[in-house]
Scaffold this motif. Structure first.
Motif, PDB file in Angstrom:
ATOM      1  N   LYS A 117      37.412  36.900  37.407  1.00 25.81           N
ATOM      2  CA  LYS A 117      38.637  37.135  37.833  1.00 25.81           C
ATOM      3  C   LYS A 117      39.633  36.834  36.915  1.00 25.81           C
ATOM      4  O   LYS A 117      40.800  37.461  36.753  1.00 25.81           O
ATOM      5  CB  LYS A 117      39.070  36.307  39.127  1.00 25.81           C
ATOM      6  N   ASP A 155      35.774  43.282  41.381  1.00 28.53           N
ATOM      7  CA  ASP A 155      36.997  42.895  40.556  1.00 28.53           C
ATOM      8  C   ASP A 155      37.426  43.950  39.459  1.00 28.53           C
ATOM      9  O   ASP A 155      38.468  44.197  39.322  1.00 28.53           O
ATOM     10  CB  ASP A 155      36.766  41.628  39.804  1.00 28.53           C
ATOM     11  N   ALA A 212      39.805  40.033  34.942  1.00 25.99           N
ATOM     12  CA  ALA A 212      40.700  41.110  35.401  1.00 25.99           C
ATOM     13  C   ALA A 212      42.115  40.756  35.310  1.00 25.99           C
ATOM     14  O   ALA A 212      43.097  41.349  35.084  1.00 25.99           O
ATOM     15  CB  ALA A 212      40.179  41.014  36.964  1.00 25.99           C
TER      16      ALA A 212
END
Length: 306
Positions: free
Chosen positions: A119, A150, A122
């Motif tokens: 994450k 993600d 991302a």
């Protein structure tokens, strides 16, 4: 240089991944880099991706604007040029300010190894895109770097132009590849590009129906690489496999020694351009390997011209 981008334009050609020629003092060698570009374009290739083979991992920020300015004017008017940024998040954000001054329609984000979460990667992609003003070409090179769930939102929000998928696996695992299967459940397979050259391209393009493939050895043999993509898209797997076999000699040396270092020397030893020294933290392939590299490169170049 093309300044607009569509999904079809991204994979209209094999994506060539050239080295970056340097002078003895490590400064950019415009004349020799132009020779490489013209050789690739003469083979019908219209996408240039400057990443690992160009050692963008270690490019000084103080040189970044100069290199981008050169690349933007050196390529032909119908050639797509994709530079890279990163791999560190902070560096990519500083590079994004420079990218905004130029007209590249997308930029590849080099993958950061370690000190990352999926994450977090991302979030870094999203912040880079906001800062640069262009979508990113996402480069997936290792399992665990970013999870497919993600990646999906990045594609949905048009934050990525495509995905260079380059996780190296053995032959059996390349055909199975549960990660790639899962990824294709979240993104359009047409924007995913096989990122490991000619050897896995048949499985990726014919088997998984990915949009296309990248190549380093294309810098020696652009005609052959282009013809391999044409054969794959025509469903002529026998011809594609025959061409793939021609690349194997140089590819095997790249795998045995080092992909970036061998390609850098291969372009020089084949007489295409004087690539000069690799910038730190890399070094050129040792002279003891030059004879093998020269033999493989000149043989591949001769096959390309045949």
């Amino acid at each position: 240089m093309l300044t607009t981008l569509t999904p079809d334009a991204l994979v209209a050609s094999v994506l060539a991944v050239p080295p970056l020629a340097r002078n003895a003092d490590y400064s950019l060698n415009d004349a020799e880099n132009t020779k490489i570009i013209r050789h690739i374009e003469a083979g019908g290739i219209r996408t240039l991706l400057y990443g690992g083979n160009a050692n963008f991992y270690h490019i000084p920020l103080s040189e970044y604007d100069q290199v981008l300015a050169y690349l933007g004017q050196a390529a032909g008017p119908d050639t797509l040029v994709i530079p890279s940024a990163g791999p560190a998040y902070g560096l990519s954000i500083d590079q994004a300010k420079i990218i905004r001054k130029h007209k590249f329609p997308t930029v590849m984000l080099l993958p950061q190894v370690g000190i990352t979460t999926s994450k977090g990667v991302a979030a870094g992609v999203e912040r880079f895109v906001q800062a640069a003003g262009v979508p990113a070409l996402l480069y997936i090179k290792h399992d665990g770097y970013i999870e497919p769930e993600d990646v999906g939102p990045l594609a949905e929000k048009k934050l990525i132009s495509g995905i260079k998928y380059a996780t190296v696996r053995n032959d059996a695992d390349t055909k199975a590849d549960p990660y790639l299967h899962k990824l294709l459940g979240y993104v359009d397979k047409k924007i995913v590009i096989s990122g490991i050259g000619e050897q896995p391209a048949i499985v990726h393009v014919d088997g998984f129906k990915l949009g296309g493939f990248t190549s380093g050895c294309i810098c020696v043999a652009p005609n052959l690489s282009r013809k391999m993509l044409v054969a794959l898209r025509a469903g002529d797997i026998g011809e594609a496999d025959r061409i793939r076999g021609i690349f194997r000699g140089l590819e095997d040396l790249r795998n045995a020694i080092n992909p970036i270092r061998v390609l850098h020397e291969a372009v020089r030893l084949a007489g295409i351009a004087n690539t000069g020294p690799l910038t730190p933290l890399l070094t050129n392939a040792p002279e003891a390997d030059h004879a093998r590299i020269r033999e493989a490169a000149t043989k591949l170049l001769a096959a390309d011209k045949a």
